[in-house]
Design a protein around this motif. Structure first.
Motif, PDB file in Angstrom:
ATOM      1  N   GLU A  13       0.828  -1.203   0.000  1.00 53.21           N
ATOM      2  CA  GLU A  13       0.000   0.000   0.000  1.00 53.21           C
ATOM      3  C   GLU A  13       0.867   1.260   0.000  1.00 53.21           C
ATOM      4  O   GLU A  13       0.540   2.252  -0.645  1.00 53.21           O
ATOM      5  N   GLY A  14       1.970   1.173   0.702  1.00 57.63           N
ATOM      6  CA  GLY A  14       2.879   2.332   0.744  1.00 57.63           C
ATOM      7  C   GLY A  14       3.647   2.523  -0.545  1.00 57.63           C
ATOM      8  O   GLY A  14       4.210   3.588  -0.785  1.00 57.63           O
ATOM      9  N   ASN A  15       3.666   1.468  -1.384  1.00 55.20           N
ATOM     10  CA  ASN A  15       4.379   1.556  -2.658  1.00 55.20           C
ATOM     11  C   ASN A  15       3.424   1.613  -3.851  1.00 55.20           C
ATOM     12  O   ASN A  15       3.823   1.356  -4.983  1.00 55.20           O
ATOM     13  N   THR A  16       2.162   1.936  -3.588  1.00 52.34           N
ATOM     14  CA  THR A  16       1.203   2.072  -4.682  1.00 52.34           C
ATOM     15  C   THR A  16       1.555   3.300  -5.516  1.00 52.34           C
ATOM     16  O   THR A  16       1.839   4.371  -4.977  1.00 52.34           O
ATOM     17  N   THR A  17       1.574   3.150  -6.830  1.00 51.29           N
ATOM     18  CA  THR A  17       1.895   4.269  -7.715  1.00 51.29           C
ATOM     19  C   THR A  17       1.046   4.210  -8.965  1.00 51.29           C
ATOM     20  O   THR A  17       0.792   3.135  -9.509  1.00 51.29           O
ATOM     21  N   LYS A  18       0.565   5.364  -9.413  1.00 49.91           N
ATOM     22  CA  LYS A  18      -0.269   5.432 -10.616  1.00 49.91           C
ATOM     23  C   LYS A  18       0.581   5.544 -11.876  1.00 49.91           C
ATOM     24  O   LYS A  18       0.157   5.151 -12.949  1.00 49.91           O
ATOM     25  N   GLY A  19       1.766   6.118 -11.731  1.00 51.17           N
ATOM     26  CA  GLY A  19       2.629   6.314 -12.884  1.00 51.17           C
ATOM     27  C   GLY A  19       3.615   5.166 -13.054  1.00 51.17           C
ATOM     28  O   GLY A  19       3.503   4.112 -12.428  1.00 51.17           O
ATOM     29  N   ASP A  20       4.599   5.396 -13.933  1.00 49.50           N
ATOM     30  CA  ASP A  20       5.608   4.375 -14.198  1.00 49.50           C
ATOM     31  C   ASP A  20       6.582   4.293 -13.030  1.00 49.50           C
ATOM     32  O   ASP A  20       6.815   5.282 -12.316  1.00 49.50           O
ATOM     33  N   HIS A  38       6.764  -5.921  -3.316  1.00 48.97           N
ATOM     34  CA  HIS A  38       7.743  -5.205  -4.140  1.00 48.97           C
ATOM     35  C   HIS A  38       7.977  -3.768  -3.676  1.00 48.97           C
ATOM     36  O   HIS A  38       7.024  -3.037  -3.353  1.00 48.97           O
ATOM     37  N   VAL A  39       9.241  -3.407  -3.658  1.00 49.88           N
ATOM     38  CA  VAL A  39       9.649  -2.039  -3.328  1.00 49.88           C
ATOM     39  C   VAL A  39       9.844  -1.310  -4.652  1.00 49.88           C
ATOM     40  O   VAL A  39      10.652  -1.718  -5.485  1.00 49.88           O
ATOM     41  N   LYS A  40       9.077  -0.231  -4.840  1.00 50.42           N
ATOM     42  CA  LYS A  40       9.060   0.467  -6.125  1.00 50.42           C
ATOM     43  C   LYS A  40       9.580   1.898  -5.992  1.00 50.42           C
ATOM     44  O   LYS A  40       9.360   2.550  -4.964  1.00 50.42           O
ATOM     45  N   ILE A  41      10.226   2.338  -7.067  1.00 50.19           N
ATOM     46  CA  ILE A  41      10.691   3.728  -7.124  1.00 50.19           C
ATOM     47  C   ILE A  41       9.952   4.426  -8.266  1.00 50.19           C
ATOM     48  O   ILE A  41      10.160   4.091  -9.435  1.00 50.19           O
ATOM     49  N   PRO A  42       9.077   5.375  -7.966  1.00 49.07           N
ATOM     50  CA  PRO A  42       8.346   6.085  -9.026  1.00 49.07           C
ATOM     51  C   PRO A  42       9.314   6.909  -9.889  1.00 49.07           C
ATOM     52  O   PRO A  42      10.187   7.608  -9.362  1.00 49.07           O
ATOM     53  N   LEU A  43       9.157   6.824 -11.204  1.00 46.88           N
ATOM     54  CA  LEU A  43      10.005   7.633 -12.090  1.00 46.88           C
ATOM     55  C   LEU A  43       9.801   9.124 -11.837  1.00 46.88           C
ATOM     56  O   LEU A  43      10.725   9.925 -11.999  1.00 46.88           O
ATOM     57  N   LEU A 390      10.711   8.246  -2.291  1.00 46.60           N
ATOM     58  CA  LEU A 390       9.629   9.222  -2.231  1.00 46.60           C
ATOM     59  C   LEU A 390       8.504   8.748  -3.146  1.00 46.60           C
ATOM     60  O   LEU A 390       8.754   8.290  -4.261  1.00 46.60           O
ATOM     61  N   ASP A 391       7.280   8.863  -2.657  1.00 44.50           N
ATOM     62  CA  ASP A 391       6.160   8.492  -3.521  1.00 44.50           C
ATOM     63  C   ASP A 391       5.848   9.649  -4.470  1.00 44.50           C
ATOM     64  O   ASP A 391       6.547  10.668  -4.491  1.00 44.50           O
ATOM     65  N   GLU A 392       4.801   9.506  -5.261  1.00 46.29           N
ATOM     66  CA  GLU A 392       4.489  10.506  -6.293  1.00 46.29           C
ATOM     67  C   GLU A 392       4.099  11.870  -5.718  1.00 46.29           C
ATOM     68  O   GLU A 392       4.134  12.872  -6.423  1.00 46.29           O
ATOM     69  N   LYS A 393       3.754  11.901  -4.439  1.00 46.18           N
ATOM     70  CA  LYS A 393       3.423  13.167  -3.796  1.00 46.18           C
ATOM     71  C   LYS A 393       4.591  13.716  -2.977  1.00 46.18           C
ATOM     72  O   LYS A 393       4.436  14.679  -2.233  1.00 46.18           O
TER      73      LYS A 393
END
Length: 515
Positions: A13-20, A38-43, A390-393
């Motif tokens: 939930e903390g790694n949810t991202t709408k973008g790439d 999965h640990v994600k890094i928003p572009l 950092l997330d998208e915000k």
């Protein structure tokens, strides 16, 4: 709901991202990988800069490689500083290994071996696309900061640049700059004094010594033409993948001043050239600076201030800077505070100083109910890291001890034959690997000096000739005067001569009559 499931939800939930985004691995709990967390890094936030840190042998370089590969796959060009010489293998696919398959099964991500488009660049005489910049491109302010000059000396450098602009003298390399410094206090001293005021020989001597120090670190190879155009870092291949530009720096580890000179030049050029991106969904360029302490250890206060300013401003151009070093304390606080992504590999506590550094490092990460950060930092295995992005915000994502995915390309260097093939196919090699030494300040000033010397010699010869003519005329005048004096009879002499003549005649007549 058990702890593992709660943790899974917490991470995902903390790694949810709408973008790439780039998935770099899967979170771990109590030393075990939670598959699919999965640990994600928003572009979108990758221009917020980052840090990859950890002790030697813990997997920093592989994390760098993973990020570079995935950025390239997303069409984002990358620039890597290859200090240790172990990144060129990105141009070849991974040979694969059962342990890689096992790791990816735990993570829950497929593994695909592939190569990536690579350009090999160099600051020195090593094989690769030559990176150069001219003195003029540096400008007086940046050059003064690189040389760590005083306010007075910086003023002289500004005058030198102004003189060259006023007189159309190109400043291309260090010999140009040294020549104009010498000219300002020797042959051109009068000219400079009349137009710009007196320049102290003591100050120019001090500047020259600092230039020589820079030359001794190989800067004479860096300053000159053909200047590298930073837009060439933004190339993508025919498949839409961003080029990974690798700068070979294995031979300049003992020349940190050259490295920091290049870095500051590059960042300043990118900042002045790239357009503003605004709130873009993806970065234009990502730069990884390995062994980052080489920049900061030898940097003067003025240089550090310049780097800090550029780090703060350059993200508006869509450029992300990622520092790779052993310990976060290698990076100044002002820079560290600007880094949004942190990938922290294991630290080792061998001394009291090490333990203190680990406690300080732990304070750089958000609190987590699932981890004792200080303890995790010393217990991470190879290829594992604490990750905070950092997330998208722009908010920090949940802190996660992460099993990092493996690189898709070779985790080794290219052979000589492979490197030669790569360079022979490079369009940039043909563009930049030509020695150019066009007429610039050095040659033009030498011509000016020679002309002035020739004019001076001609004027001196003319004056000597005129003096000789005057002397000869004067001598001739004296000679003529003497001759005139000898032919002109004095009246008294004339009278005496006439009387003597008459007496002689009368004497002869008297003798004749007596006979």
């Amino acid at each position: 709901m058990d702890t593992k499931e709660t943790f899974f939800n917490y991470i995902t939930e903390g790694n949810t991202t709408k973008g790439d985004y780039i998935p770099i691995g899967s979170a771990m709990l109590n030393g075990e990988t939670v598959t699919g967390a999965h640990v994600k890094i928003p572009l979108k936030t990758m221009n917020r800069h980052g840090l990859i840190a950890g002790a030697t042998g813990t997997g920093k370089t592989k994390s760098l490689q993973v990020l570079a590969e995935n950025l390239s796959d997303k069409g984002i060009p990358v620039l890597l500083m290859d200090i240790k010489g172990d990144l060129s293998g990105i141009a070849q696919p991974s040979p694969g290994h059962p342990k890689i398959d096992e790791r990816h099964e735990k993570i829950g991500l497929p593994f695909e071996a592939k190569s990536f488009p690579v350009e090999v660049l160099t600051l020195s005489e090593q094989d690769g696309v030559r990176l150069r910049a001219t003195i003029s491109e540096f400008g007086p302010v940046l050059l003064s900061r690189i040389l760590d000059l005083s306010e007075t000396q910086s003023g002289i450098v500004a005058v030198i640049f102004q003189y060259c602009d006023d007189n159309e003298l190109p400043l291309l390399d260090l010999k140009d700059f040294k020549k104009i410094l010498q000219y300002a206090t020797q042959e051109g001293k009068k000219e400079f004094t009349e137009a710009y005021g007196r320049i102290s020989t003591a100050s120019t001597g001090s500047i020259l010594r600092k230039i020589v120090e820079l030359e001794q670190q190989g800067a004479d190879l860096f300053f000159g033409e053909t200047s590298f155009e930073v837009d060439d870092l933004l190339r993508v291949d025919d498949n839409g993948r961003g080029y990974i530009n690798i700068i070979r720096l294995t031979d300049i580890q003992d020349r940190p001043k050259l490295f920091s000179t290049f870095m500051l030049s590059l960042l300043a050029e990118i900042y002045s050239t790239f357009p503003e991106q605004g709130d873009s969904d993806r970065p234009e360029l990502i730069m990884f600076i390995d062994e980052a302490h080489l920049i900061f250890d030898e940097a003067s206060k003025a240089l550090l201030n310049q780097i800090e300013s550029i780090v703060k401003l350059i993200r508006s151009k869509g450029v992300g800077l990622y520092f790779v070093t052993q310990n976060p304390t290698d990076v100044p606080e002002e820079v560290l505070s600007q880094l949004g992504l942190k990938v922290q590999h294991a630290l080792r506590a061998f001394t009291a100083k090490d333990r203190k550094a680990i406690k300080l490092t732990a304070q750089n990460y958000p609190d987590s109910e699932y981890y004792d950060t200080t303890e995790v930092l010393t217990s991470l295995g190879i290829g594992e890291a604490l990750v905070s992005a950092l997330d998208e915000k722009g908010r920090p994502t949940p802190l996660a001890a992460t099993m990092m995915r493996a690189p898709m390309s070779r985790m080794d260097i290219l052979t000589d034959a492979e490197l030669n093939t790569l360079l022979s196919q490079s369009k940039l090699t043909k563009k930049y690997n030509k020695d150019v030494d066009r007429e610039s300040a050095y040659e033009l000033l030498n011509k000016k000096i020679k002309k002035a010397q020739a004019d001076e010699a001609k004027e001196k010869a003319k004056k000597e000739q005129e003096a000789l003519k005057k002397a000869e005329a004067k001598k001739k005048s004296r000679s003529n005067s003497s001759r005139r004096k000898s032919t002109r009879m004095n009246p008294v002499v004339k009278v005496l001569t006439s009387a003597t003549f008459i007496r002689s005649v009368f004497g002869i007549l008297t003798k004749v009559l007596k006979k």
